[in-house]
Design a protein around this motif. Structure first.
Motif, PDB file in Angstrom:
ATOM      1  N   ILE A   1       2.071  13.351  -4.869  1.00 38.34           N
ATOM      2  CA  ILE A   1       0.969  12.921  -5.738  1.00 38.34           C
ATOM      3  C   ILE A   1       1.287  13.128  -7.219  1.00 38.34           C
ATOM      4  CG2 ILE A   1      -0.787  13.305  -3.987  1.00 38.34           C
ATOM      5  CD1 ILE A   1      -1.506  15.922  -5.299  1.00 38.34           C
ATOM      6  N   GLU A   2       2.341  13.895  -7.515  1.00 40.62           N
ATOM      7  CA  GLU A   2       2.743  14.064  -8.909  1.00 40.62           C
ATOM      8  C   GLU A   2       3.308  12.769  -9.490  1.00 40.62           C
ATOM      9  OE1 GLU A   2       5.513  17.209  -9.032  1.00 40.62           O
ATOM     10  OE2 GLU A   2       4.043  18.825  -8.688  1.00 40.62           O
ATOM     11  N   LYS A   3       3.763  11.870  -8.610  1.00 41.29           N
ATOM     12  CA  LYS A   3       4.442  10.653  -9.053  1.00 41.29           C
ATOM     13  C   LYS A   3       3.567   9.404  -8.927  1.00 41.29           C
ATOM     14  CE  LYS A   3       8.811  12.597  -7.394  1.00 41.29           C
ATOM     15  NZ  LYS A   3       9.956  12.396  -6.474  1.00 41.29           N
ATOM     16  N   THR A   4       2.288   9.553  -8.632  1.00 46.81           N
ATOM     17  CA  THR A   4       1.414   8.395  -8.447  1.00 46.81           C
ATOM     18  C   THR A   4       0.104   8.593  -9.193  1.00 46.81           C
ATOM     19  OG1 THR A   4       0.273   7.022  -6.816  1.00 46.81           O
ATOM     20  CG2 THR A   4       0.426   9.366  -6.328  1.00 46.81           C
ATOM     21  N   GLN A   5      -0.535   7.493  -9.499  1.00 42.56           N
ATOM     22  CA  GLN A   5      -1.827   7.542 -10.175  1.00 42.56           C
ATOM     23  C   GLN A   5      -2.995   7.370  -9.207  1.00 42.56           C
ATOM     24  OE1 GLN A   5      -1.562   4.454 -13.131  1.00 42.56           O
ATOM     25  NE2 GLN A   5      -0.344   5.710 -14.543  1.00 42.56           N
ATOM     26  N   HIS A   6      -2.686   7.105  -7.947  1.00 37.35           N
ATOM     27  CA  HIS A   6      -3.742   6.906  -6.953  1.00 37.35           C
ATOM     28  C   HIS A   6      -4.338   8.246  -6.535  1.00 37.35           C
ATOM     29  CE1 HIS A   6      -2.857   2.665  -6.651  1.00 37.35           C
ATOM     30  NE2 HIS A   6      -1.572   2.935  -6.421  1.00 37.35           N
ATOM     31  N   THR A   7      -5.547   8.172  -5.997  1.00 36.42           N
ATOM     32  CA  THR A   7      -6.242   9.386  -5.543  1.00 36.42           C
ATOM     33  C   THR A   7      -6.553   9.369  -4.058  1.00 36.42           C
ATOM     34  OG1 THR A   7      -8.389   8.426  -6.148  1.00 36.42           O
ATOM     35  CG2 THR A   7      -7.277   9.784  -7.810  1.00 36.42           C
ATOM     36  N   ASN A   8      -6.410   8.208  -3.405  1.00 31.58           N
ATOM     37  CA  ASN A   8      -6.671   8.089  -1.973  1.00 31.58           C
ATOM     38  C   ASN A   8      -5.465   7.448  -1.310  1.00 31.58           C
ATOM     39  OD1 ASN A   8      -9.769   8.745  -1.615  1.00 31.58           O
ATOM     40  ND2 ASN A   8      -9.593   7.482  -3.462  1.00 31.58           N
ATOM     41  N   PHE A   9      -5.109   7.959  -0.124  1.00 27.45           N
ATOM     42  CA  PHE A   9      -3.909   7.480   0.547  1.00 27.45           C
ATOM     43  C   PHE A   9      -4.157   7.329   2.047  1.00 27.45           C
ATOM     44  CE2 PHE A   9      -2.875  10.162  -3.047  1.00 27.45           C
ATOM     45  CZ  PHE A   9      -2.081   9.323  -3.823  1.00 27.45           C
ATOM     46  N   PRO A  10      -3.884   6.134   2.605  1.00 29.80           N
ATOM     47  CA  PRO A  10      -3.981   5.964   4.053  1.00 29.80           C
ATOM     48  C   PRO A  10      -2.861   6.725   4.754  1.00 29.80           C
ATOM     49  CG  PRO A  10      -4.032   3.847   2.894  1.00 29.80           C
ATOM     50  CD  PRO A  10      -3.591   4.866   1.919  1.00 29.80           C
ATOM     51  N   LEU A  11      -3.188   7.313   5.892  1.00 28.81           N
ATOM     52  CA  LEU A  11      -2.198   7.976   6.743  1.00 28.81           C
ATOM     53  C   LEU A  11      -1.781   7.021   7.843  1.00 28.81           C
ATOM     54  CD1 LEU A  11      -3.191  10.509   5.232  1.00 28.81           C
ATOM     55  CD2 LEU A  11      -3.101  11.733   7.419  1.00 28.81           C
ATOM     56  N   VAL A  12      -0.478   6.957   8.099  1.00 24.34           N
ATOM     57  CA  VAL A  12       0.016   6.064   9.142  1.00 24.34           C
ATOM     58  C   VAL A  12       0.967   6.823  10.047  1.00 24.34           C
ATOM     59  CG1 VAL A  12      -0.238   3.953   7.770  1.00 24.34           C
ATOM     60  CG2 VAL A  12       1.890   5.249   7.644  1.00 24.34           C
ATOM     61  N   ASN A  13       1.077   6.335  11.288  1.00 23.95           N
ATOM     62  CA  ASN A  13       2.049   6.919  12.214  1.00 23.95           C
ATOM     63  C   ASN A  13       3.351   6.135  12.145  1.00 23.95           C
ATOM     64  OD1 ASN A  13       1.556   4.538  13.615  1.00 23.95           O
ATOM     65  ND2 ASN A  13       0.225   5.515  15.141  1.00 23.95           N
TER      66      ASN A  13
ATOM     67  N   VAL B   1       0.840  -1.195   0.000  1.00 26.43           N
ATOM     68  CA  VAL B   1       0.000   0.000   0.000  1.00 26.43           C
ATOM     69  C   VAL B   1       0.876   1.246   0.000  1.00 26.43           C
ATOM     70  CG1 VAL B   1      -1.896   1.179   1.155  1.00 26.43           C
ATOM     71  CG2 VAL B   1      -1.656  -1.309   1.389  1.00 26.43           C
ATOM     72  N   GLN B   2       0.501   2.194  -0.841  1.00 25.32           N
ATOM     73  CA  GLN B   2       1.180   3.501  -0.820  1.00 25.32           C
ATOM     74  C   GLN B   2       0.583   4.316   0.323  1.00 25.32           C
ATOM     75  OE1 GLN B   2       0.909   5.204  -4.855  1.00 25.32           O
ATOM     76  NE2 GLN B   2       3.148   5.216  -4.849  1.00 25.32           N
ATOM     77  N   THR B   3       1.348   4.465   1.382  1.00 26.42           N
ATOM     78  CA  THR B   3       0.875   5.206   2.551  1.00 26.42           C
ATOM     79  C   THR B   3       1.547   6.563   2.620  1.00 26.42           C
ATOM     80  OG1 THR B   3       2.592   4.210   3.948  1.00 26.42           O
ATOM     81  CG2 THR B   3       0.460   3.072   3.825  1.00 26.42           C
ATOM     82  N   VAL B   4       0.974   7.411   3.429  1.00 25.12           N
ATOM     83  CA  VAL B   4       1.506   8.760   3.637  1.00 25.12           C
ATOM     84  C   VAL B   4       1.732   8.948   5.129  1.00 25.12           C
ATOM     85  CG1 VAL B   4       0.987  11.225   3.495  1.00 25.12           C
ATOM     86  CG2 VAL B   4       0.360   9.692   1.605  1.00 25.12           C
ATOM     87  N   PRO B   5       2.934   9.347   5.537  1.00 27.34           N
ATOM     88  CA  PRO B   5       3.157   9.624   6.972  1.00 27.34           C
ATOM     89  C   PRO B   5       2.246  10.760   7.426  1.00 27.34           C
ATOM     90  CG  PRO B   5       5.238   9.456   5.783  1.00 27.34           C
ATOM     91  CD  PRO B   5       4.171   9.496   4.748  1.00 27.34           C
ATOM     92  N   GLU B   6       1.689  10.641   8.606  1.00 26.84           N
ATOM     93  CA  GLU B   6       0.732  11.642   9.070  1.00 26.84           C
ATOM     94  C   GLU B   6       1.365  13.017   9.294  1.00 26.84           C
ATOM     95  OE1 GLU B   6      -0.875  10.288  12.747  1.00 26.84           O
ATOM     96  OE2 GLU B   6       1.033  10.337  13.804  1.00 26.84           O
ATOM     97  N   HIS B   7       2.697  13.070   9.460  1.00 25.34           N
ATOM     98  CA  HIS B   7       3.366  14.355   9.686  1.00 25.34           C
ATOM     99  C   HIS B   7       3.881  15.002   8.393  1.00 25.34           C
ATOM    100  CE1 HIS B   7       6.513  11.225   9.860  1.00 25.34           C
ATOM    101  NE2 HIS B   7       7.241  12.130   9.202  1.00 25.34           N
ATOM    102  N   MET B   8       3.582  14.398   7.219  1.00 23.46           N
ATOM    103  CA  MET B   8       4.018  14.964   5.944  1.00 23.46           C
ATOM    104  C   MET B   8       3.348  16.327   5.723  1.00 23.46           C
ATOM    105  SD  MET B   8       3.546  13.434   2.058  1.00 23.46           S
ATOM    106  CE  MET B   8       4.817  12.187   2.200  1.00 23.46           C
ATOM    107  N   THR B   9       4.130  17.309   5.245  1.00 22.73           N
ATOM    108  CA  THR B   9       3.566  18.633   4.993  1.00 22.73           C
ATOM    109  C   THR B   9       2.808  18.633   3.673  1.00 22.73           C
ATOM    110  OG1 THR B   9       5.518  19.426   3.805  1.00 22.73           O
ATOM    111  CG2 THR B   9       5.498  19.702   6.224  1.00 22.73           C
ATOM    112  N   LEU B  10       1.984  19.661   3.466  1.00 19.79           N
ATOM    113  CA  LEU B  10       1.218  19.756   2.231  1.00 19.79           C
ATOM    114  C   LEU B  10       2.125  19.914   1.024  1.00 19.79           C
ATOM    115  CD1 LEU B  10      -1.803  22.037   3.273  1.00 19.79           C
ATOM    116  CD2 LEU B  10      -1.643  19.539   3.208  1.00 19.79           C
ATOM    117  N   GLY B  11       3.237  20.626   1.214  1.00 16.68           N
ATOM    118  CA  GLY B  11       4.188  20.786   0.117  1.00 16.68           C
ATOM    119  C   GLY B  11       4.776  19.457  -0.308  1.00 16.68           C
ATOM    120  N   GLN B  12       5.181  18.675   0.665  1.00 12.36           N
ATOM    121  CA  GLN B  12       5.708  17.348   0.365  1.00 12.36           C
ATOM    122  C   GLN B  12       4.642  16.454  -0.278  1.00 12.36           C
ATOM    123  OE1 GLN B  12       6.947  16.449   4.378  1.00 12.36           O
ATOM    124  NE2 GLN B  12       9.111  16.860   3.910  1.00 12.36           N
TER     125      GLN B  12
END
Length: 604
Positions: free
Chosen positions: A489-501, A473-484
């Motif tokens: 998302i420029e490098k992925t085709q997915h539109t929904n991402f789970p947040l993990v700690n 699963v392509q996850t996103v760290p919960e502390h990732m900034t909006l800029g990051q």
């Protein structure tokens, strides 16, 4: 050409001239179904006659000859009566060759019949008409505590299926012809055509109603009854005295009887499958279990010979009010145990007659007890036995209309309608409260099959989320900034991402749509983390859940994906499943099952 039960060429040679003949006759499809219903009804009535005579012959050869040889009676106690202990064992011995060479025909019982009719195209084989029918006749004729209605309904259903397969009918029409055969068998057994119709509609077709199918079922049921009356006389299988209500205050007692019957029926369902599970878990050869079951039933029958066979003769005695309340109360337990041992050990038979028996003895005991408490009401215990008989059948099978009309046709009395309606409805409601499944659908539910859900949902129920989900699963760290996140998302085709700690535990889910609201707020790109925009109230799935449940969760929020978490913490992310994954898995399973059914369709 020699006749062979598994020879497709024989049936094909029979079908072609019949098809050519019928092609020259101007008739609609419904007219053709009615013609087939007439034939199926006639054969169903003849099948019932042959089945009953086989039971009588085996009973004469085992029970009657034993009594004449050893000079004892089941009505009187004697040392010789101990020999009855071994009579049901004879049934186990006679059934042994059937299990040895035709074991596949005896497996499953009526629940497997319902599954094949409603979910697997209603294609039934011809051979079980003889093997299962003969096995059930052996069980009942040698004293096993079982009924003949389930087997005769299956025999009639197989006859109907053969005609449908002969003319290459579609699944829906084939299902109607199976219902015609089942209705014919039950109607012929009880000399009760209306009850046969409702048995087919309520139990076999799961209350689905179409005028064309209803007409065919009525015709088949009526024709089977005509055949039965011509061969056996215009008398019901169970004789019931005239029903009389002495006081309308008794309706309150019937309400109490309905509550009692509902509790007893749900308890019987539990006890029946517990005993059946115990037999399945026994560490002994499977073919030896019917011998053990026969021996145990025989030991019970030495003390309580009333449990032997289908019990119709004893039911008639109970309806006449000639038994004591304490014997009837004891038989509620004893008959239930004997029936569960008989069927749980592998001796073939049905549950319809035992349900009638248990209702009769429970109602009879209740009536006798009520008479002791309220002598001025002039209560007839036999009347309560009669109503209890129908109520127990209704509660155990969840089929109130079948029970109501069966009682009405047996008694030929309009006065019984109100008490039996009240008692059946209350008893069924109580049984449904404690047990969602009926006596015939428990095994299916254990296998994850819900007949009322239909074929499509059952395919979904048969597939687990863990077999379909994507583990990486392509996850996103919960502390990732909006800029990051914007660069991510420029490098992925997915539109929904789970947040993990940091512990890979799910803390939320974010979509591109959530991000679009702040994408032009450049000042926030390095100040805000994605968790502040994410949805933290996340609907999740578990790997051991089925796809039907997962699709329901997706539809609840109209979302595209579900994070899959573990059972222990309900937070650790183990995978993700999407709507597209579910639809693809369903389509593959549907195609696979269709090919399997086509390749392994039972030979007629």
């Amino acid at each position: 050409m020699a006749f062979n039960l598994t020879n497709n060429r024989f049936l094909e040679s029979l079908r072609r001239p019949l098809a050519r003949l019928l092609s020259h006759l101007p008739m609609s499809e419904n007219t053709f179904l009615i013609i087939l219903a007439v034939i199926i009804g006639l054969l169903g009535g003849l099948g019932n006659f042959a089945f009953r005579k086989t039971i009588e012959f085996i009973h004469w050869g085992v029970f009657v000859q034993s009594q004449e040889l050893l000079h004892y009676s089941l009505d009187e106690w004697s040392v010789q009566r101990v020999a009855t202990m071994f009579l049901p064992v004879v049934g186990g011995v006679l059934v042994y060759p059937l299990w040895r060479w035709f074991g596949q025909d005896l497996k499953g019982g009526f629940s497997a019949f319902l599954e094949r009719v409603n979910l697997r195209g209603a294609k039934l084989r011809l051979r079980p008409i003889f093997t299962r029918g003969f096995g059930a006749a052996i069980t009942i004729g040698t004293g096993g505590s079982a009924g003949q209605e389930g087997p005769i309904a299956m025999i009639g259903g197989a006859i109907g299926s053969q005609f449908g397969q002969l003319f290459k009918m579609s699944g829906d029409r084939l299902k109607v012809l199976v219902a015609c055969g089942a209705a014919a068998g039950v109607a012929a057994t009880f000399n009760a055509p209306i009850a046969g119709v409702f048995f087919a509609q309520e139990i076999v077709l799961l209350s689905s109603f179409e005028l064309s199918s209803f007409t065919s079922i009525v015709v088949a049921s009526g024709m089977a009854t005509v055949v039965s009356r011509a061969l056996l006389g215009n008398t019901p299988e169970i004789y019931a005295p005239a029903y009389v209500v002495h006081s309308y205050w008794e309706l309150g007692l019937y309400l109490l009887l309905g509550l009692l019957i509902g509790l007893l029926a749900s308890s019987f369902i539990d006890a029946h499958y517990r005993i059946k599970d115990r037999f399945a878990a026994l560490a002994m050869p499977k073919l030896a279990k019917p011998l053990l079951g026969g021996l145990l039933v025989g030991m019970i029958g030495v003390v309580f010979p009333q449990v032997f066979g289908n019990g119709y003769e004893f039911i008639e005695e109970v309806l006449l009010g000639s038994q004591t309340w304490y014997l009837l109360a004891a038989l509620v337990l004893v008959k239930a145990v004997a029936t569960s041992i008989t069927l749980g050990s592998g001796l073939p038979g049905g549950l319809f007659a035992p349900c009638l028996y248990l209702g009769a003895v429970a109602g009879g005991a209740f009536g006798h007890f009520a008479l002791l408490l309220f002598p001025r009401l002039q209560i007839s215990p036999g009347a309560y036995a009669l109503v209890g008989m129908g109520a127990f059948l209704s509660a155990a099978t969840h089929a109130p209309m079948t029970a109501i009309f069966l009682l009405f046709e047996i008694t030929d009395s309009y006065e019984v309608i109100v008490p039996i309606m009240l008692t059946c409805v209350i008893g069924t409601a109580m049984a449904r409260h404690f047990k969602k499944d009926s006596l015939e659908t428990v095994e299916l539910s254990r296998a994850g099959i819900d007949l009322e859900a239909g074929k499509e949902r059952n395919i979904m129920k048969s597939i687990k989320v863990g077999d379909v989900m994507v583990g990486e699963v392509q996850t996103v760290p919960e502390h990732m900034t909006l800029g990051q996140f914007a660069k991510f998302i420029e490098k992925t085709q997915h539109t929904n991402f789970p947040l993990v700690n940091s512990g890979n535990e799910l803390t939320g889910i974010i979509s591109v749509q959530d991000f679009m609201g702040v994408v032009f707020e450049r000042d926030l790109m390095d100040l805000v983390v994605v968790k502040e925009l994410a949805t933290t109230d996340v609907i999740t799935a578990h790997a051991d859940e089925d796809l039907d449940m997962a699709m329901r969760k997706i539809g609840y929020r109209n979302i595209e994906q579900l994070p899959v978490v573990d059972r222990q913490t309900h937070r650790r992310l183990v995978g993700i499943i999407s709507r597209r994954d579910i639809v693809s898995a369903y389509n593959r399973a549907l195609m696979s099952r269709s090919l399997e059914e086509h390749e392994h369709a039972p030979a007629p």
